[in-house]
Design a protein around this motif. Structure first.
Motif, PDB file in Angstrom:
ATOM      1  N   GLU A  72      -1.682   9.149  -5.378  1.00 22.22           N
ATOM      2  CA  GLU A  72      -1.939   9.617  -6.479  1.00 22.22           C
ATOM      3  C   GLU A  72      -2.280  11.385  -6.141  1.00 22.22           C
ATOM      4  OE1 GLU A  72      -4.259   9.042 -10.772  1.00 22.22           O
ATOM      5  OE2 GLU A  72      -4.941   7.517  -8.989  1.00 22.22           O
TER       6      GLU A  72
ATOM      7  N   PRO B  83      -1.687   0.421 -11.548  1.00 19.46           N
ATOM      8  CA  PRO B  83      -1.580   1.755 -12.401  1.00 19.46           C
ATOM      9  C   PRO B  83      -0.284   2.305 -12.791  1.00 19.46           C
ATOM     10  CG  PRO B  83      -3.027   1.710 -10.424  1.00 19.46           C
ATOM     11  CD  PRO B  83      -2.319   0.738 -10.217  1.00 19.46           C
TER      12      PRO B  83
ATOM     13  N   ASP C  78     -10.407  -2.265 -16.303  1.00 15.33           N
ATOM     14  CA  ASP C  78     -11.426  -1.968 -15.590  1.00 15.33           C
ATOM     15  C   ASP C  78     -12.891  -2.417 -15.801  1.00 15.33           C
ATOM     16  OD1 ASP C  78      -9.830  -0.154 -13.954  1.00 15.33           O
ATOM     17  OD2 ASP C  78     -10.216   1.430 -14.997  1.00 15.33           O
TER      18      ASP C  78
ATOM     19  N   GLN D 250      -0.382  -1.627  -5.611  1.00 10.69           N
ATOM     20  CA  GLN D 250      -1.442  -0.974  -6.094  1.00 10.69           C
ATOM     21  C   GLN D 250      -2.157  -0.043  -5.273  1.00 10.69           C
ATOM     22  OE1 GLN D 250      -4.505  -3.628  -7.773  1.00 10.69           O
ATOM     23  NE2 GLN D 250      -5.906  -2.141  -8.355  1.00 10.69           N
ATOM     24  N   ARG D 251      -2.291  -0.400  -3.924  1.00 11.81           N
ATOM     25  CA  ARG D 251      -2.828   0.530  -2.992  1.00 11.81           C
ATOM     26  C   ARG D 251      -1.940   1.643  -2.716  1.00 11.81           C
ATOM     27  NH1 ARG D 251      -4.090  -3.154   0.194  1.00 11.81           N
ATOM     28  NH2 ARG D 251      -2.284  -3.156   1.536  1.00 11.81           N
TER      29      ARG D 251
ATOM     30  N   GLU E   1      -2.391   4.308  -5.758  1.00 11.52           N
ATOM     31  CA  GLU E   1      -3.846   4.626  -5.496  1.00 11.52           C
ATOM     32  C   GLU E   1      -3.941   5.899  -4.353  1.00 11.52           C
ATOM     33  OE1 GLU E   1      -6.314   1.646  -5.155  1.00 11.52           O
ATOM     34  OE2 GLU E   1      -6.354   1.108  -7.329  1.00 11.52           O
TER      35      GLU E   1
END
Length: 286
Positions: free
Chosen positions: A284, A88, A80, A277-278, A281
């Protein structure tokens, strides 16, 4: 150790020696910071305190569980801070997801016998995905063969950079001379590193003009024969019902930019680092 000394003062000899608490803390701290438990094994090996293995691992697991619930690992924080792309970790609820839930359906592919117009269309479709984070040297475009039922049978893939350079030379040959020969890519050299500030390859460059390509839409070549070993036929692929944990592990372990999803050998979808990744996220906490 300070905790151990304090407990020794309060409870006397009924507690572990202060040095034991030092071992617990030495294992728990890196475990919580890195979100791993391997530190516990390393500490036990270094100190030779094999009798404390179970308690040390238990302490590390508790620290790991609390830290994972409240904080990012030090590696995620570094990603980050440096603004680097990062996939993640998965939560338990995300393990039930399958590849079909987050794949990009029916990506544009290149037929085994393709015209320059078809190659251009594939480059244009994949351009933004390939050029994001400068991955054109590793991002791959699928090569397919249509069977009698019109299904897209997956054969292999070629990198965006290779296909783009080939299309440029092909367009040059067609525009300059009808007797020209197409470039041959029988070797598979390691892609050169891109120099900082270099202009990324794009199918919108003047070298690939769509209007001029239309004139040669009937001219087709056998991609497998022309590109040779530059077509990768042993890529990592997934099935529609592949677990998200399997996809996640493969992308991290092999550093994939994208991968293809098959159903009985038929190309049905594609997964990119960004789509993976999307999805993580967005799901989550569900």
């Amino acid at each position: 150790r300070m905790v151990g000394e304090a407990l020794r003062q309060l409870l006397g000899d009924s507690v572990f020696p202060p040095g034991v608490f030092a071992i617990f803390g030495a294992a728990a701290l890196p475990g919580a910071t890195t979100h791993t438990i391997s530190a516990a094994l390393i500490i036990i090996e270094v100190t030779g305190a094999g009798s404390l293995l179970s308690l040390t691992v238990l302490t590390t697991l508790i620290a790991y569980a609390i830290s994972r619930t409240l904080f990012l690992s030090i590696y995620d924080v570094m990603f980050d801070v440096l603004e680097q792309p990062n996939i993640p970790d998965l939560s338990l609820s995300q393990l039930r997801l399958k590849a079909r839930h987050f794949m990009i359906r029916d990506p544009v592919s290149v037929p085994m016998r393709a015209s320059l117009q078809e190659v251009y269309a594939a480059l244009l479709y994949h351009k933004d995905l390939a050029l994001e984070h400068h991955r054109q040297a590793t991002y791959e475009i699928p090569i397919i063969r249509e069977d009698k039922q019109g299904r897209k049978m997956y054969i292999g893939a070629v990198t965006y950079r290779t296909l783009y350079e080939f299309a440029l030379e092909w367009a040059s040959v067609l525009s300059s001379s009808s007797t020209g020969t197409l470039p041959s890519y029988q070797e598979d050299p390691v892609p050169a590193e891109e120099e900082p500030g270099s202009v990324p390859l794009q199918p919108t460059d003047s070298g690939l003009n769509f209007e001029s390509i239309k004139e040669h839409s009937d001219h087709k070549v056998h991609i497998m024969k022309v590109l040779g070993k530059r077509v990768h036929t042993s890529n990592i692929t997934f099935q529609k019902f592949s677990n998200m944990s399997l996809v996640h592990s493969a992308f991290i372990q092999w550093g994939l930019s994208n991968a293809f999803v098959l159903k009985s050998g038929v190309l049905v979808g594609m997964i990119t680092r960004e789509s993976l990744q999307r999805t993580i996220e967005l799901t989550e906490g569900e």
